[in-house]
Motif scaffolding. Structure first.
Motif, mmCIF file in Angstrom:
data_model
loop_
_atom_site.group_PDB
_atom_site.id
_atom_site.type_symbol
_atom_site.label_atom_id
_atom_site.label_comp_id
_atom_site.label_asym_id
_atom_site.label_seq_id
_atom_site.Cartn_x
_atom_site.Cartn_y
_atom_site.Cartn_z
ATOM 1 N N THR A 191 0.803 -1.223 0.000
ATOM 2 C CA THR A 191 0.000 0.000 0.000
ATOM 3 C C THR A 191 0.835 1.272 0.000
ATOM 4 O OG1 THR A 191 -0.131 -0.073 2.423
ATOM 5 C CG2 THR A 191 -1.914 -1.134 1.188
ATOM 6 N N ARG B 121 -9.527 -2.700 0.361
ATOM 7 C CA ARG B 121 -8.840 -3.313 -0.764
ATOM 8 C C ARG B 121 -7.370 -2.890 -0.764
ATOM 9 N NH1 ARG B 121 -11.986 -5.424 -4.946
ATOM 10 N NH2 ARG B 121 -14.246 -5.208 -4.607
ATOM 11 N N SER C 134 -1.356 -9.825 -3.933
ATOM 12 C CA SER C 134 -2.663 -9.170 -3.922
ATOM 13 C C SER C 134 -3.133 -8.974 -5.360
ATOM 14 C CB SER C 134 -2.575 -7.807 -3.225
ATOM 15 O OG SER C 134 -3.797 -7.090 -3.366
ATOM 16 N N GLY D 183 -5.672 -6.955 -5.878
ATOM 17 C CA GLY D 183 -6.448 -5.733 -5.751
ATOM 18 C C GLY D 183 -7.778 -5.925 -5.053
ATOM 19 N N PRO E 171 -3.874 -2.633 -3.001
ATOM 20 C CA PRO E 171 -3.482 -2.561 -4.411
ATOM 21 C C PRO E 171 -2.813 -3.846 -4.900
ATOM 22 C CG PRO E 171 -2.880 -0.544 -3.271
ATOM 23 C CD PRO E 171 -3.352 -1.494 -2.227
ATOM 24 N N GLU E 172 -2.972 -4.102 -6.186
ATOM 25 C CA GLU E 172 -2.390 -5.300 -6.794
ATOM 26 C C GLU E 172 -0.863 -5.263 -6.690
ATOM 27 O OE1 GLU E 172 -2.338 -7.453 -11.210
ATOM 28 O OE2 GLU E 172 -3.780 -5.852 -10.740
#
Length: 368
Positions: free
Chosen positions: A84, A294, A317, A319, A296-297
């Motif tokens: 993040t 959520r 992740s 997302g 982030p990817e």
């Protein structure tokens, strides 16, 4: 003609460390082969984490290793912060070090008590568990819980230190240091303990590197590998401490290093208490509901130095509201699984509990 006999050590055997079992195949008094059977308590954490929200996992992950649960909170929080891009407040870094080093001392005390339990020297077991309880008292005042704290969270720590806790920590450090002669005379200089452990459960540097052993298992072969030094996190690059090493690679060297590491943790804690700044202790990481948050990817691997060695999380992740994949690199996985099944052979039955104690593994880290 010799006959091979199968024996069961654990899960409720007093010489078994954690909720697992070792199946021993013996000829006479000697182990010829062995097999680890974990999974009698906590298991399947990785998939459980992938089915829960990012913040929900904070209540789950400490259970991967009961003697030192805070390491999971730290490495998980570091992974989320990396994904993040969260900046942790300066004071939170130092508070995290307090928690981690107190947890390290508590874990080492339990391990040293295990040496006493495996040799019949129950005095040291009583001493170390009673002293560990003093740390749990401190944890209770800081976090509200004695074992599972859920205190280190993404963005910092859950709340600031309570008023006056610093003086209580200093009082505890003074107390442990005042007992150093008693610990050394009873355990490290004990002729019976030395006879039982010197030359036992030899682990060469080549064997340790081959199966991935870190921590005191590797440092007992002379290699000063410690994540706090080679890849500092929190503010370990702002304190001065040494990495105790040995060259014998045996059971005596490993638990002796744990004792000397406790002294270094005391040294670290005194510096932390002196240098810790004022300020906020957590950063805001979400503007919405924590349960719908959520991340982030991305993909990240974070690692720290636990009391048993390198402890890491590989986190993916997509997302979404929960991790797509998580893999736990448990510090005790190599010696707990590969070590038991590859290196335990040749050990006498009466030394198996000592072998397991000084290799120091946590079963849920294996069956995770």
């Amino acid at each position: 003609m010799s006959k091979e006999v199968k024996l069961f050590l654990g899960p409720n055997h007093p010489g078994m460390h954690g909720n697992s079992s070792v199946h021993l195949y013996v000829e006479g008094d000697t182990v010829v082969r062995s097999r680890l059977v974990p999974g009698f308590l906590h298991r399947g954490f990785e998939k459980l984490m992938e089915r829960r929200g990012w913040m929900q996992n904070l209540a789950l992950i400490p259970r991967i290793c009961v003697p030192e649960p805070d390491i999971n909170e730290m490495v998980y929080a570091m992974a989320v912060e990396a994904l993040t891009g969260t900046e942790v407040p300066e004071r939170a870094h130092w508070i995290r070090m307090i928690i981690l080093e107190l947890a390290r001392i508590a874990s080492h005390l339990m391990a040293l008590g295990g040496v006493g339990g495996s040799t019949g020297l129950y005095t040291i077991s009583h001493w170390t568990l009673a002293d560990r309880d003093r740390i749990l008292d401190i944890f209770e005042k800081i976090t509200g819980a004695r074992i599972y704290h859920m205190y280190i969270v993404p963005g910092g720590v859950r709340k600031d230190l309570p008023e006056g806790i610093e003086s209580e920590i200093v009082e505890f450090l003074d107390y442990i240091e005042s007992r150093s002669d008693e610990f050394e005379n009873l355990l490290l200089k004990n002729r019976i303990i030395r006879t039982r452990t010197e030359g036992l459960a030899l682990l060469t540097r080549e064997e340790a590197l081959e199966i991935g052993v870190t921590g005191v298992g590797l440092r007992a072969t002379g290699l000063p590998y410690d994540i706090r030094k080679i890849d500092p996190y929190a503010r370990y690059d702002s304190v001065v401490f040494d990495i105790p090493t040995a060259t014998e690679g045996d059971a005596f060297a490993r638990f002796t290093l744990k004792y000397y590491e406790m002294m270094q943790s005391i040294r670290i804690l005194r510096q932390v208490l002196e240098k810790m700044p004022e300020g906020p202790v957590n950063a805001k990481i979400s503007s919405g509901s924590a349960l719908r948050w959520r991340v982030p990817e991305g993909t990240v691997y974070t690692h720290i130095e636990s009391s048993r060695g390198e402890y890491g999380y590989f986190v993916v992740s997509d997302g979404g509201e929960r991790p797509y994949r998580i893999n736990v690199r448990g510090a005790s996985f190599p010696q707990g699984l590969y070590g038991v099944e590859k290196l335990l052979a040749g050990t006498r039955i009466e030394d198996v509990a000592l072998w397991l104690t000084t290799m120091d593994f946590c079963p849920p880290e294996i069956d995770r």
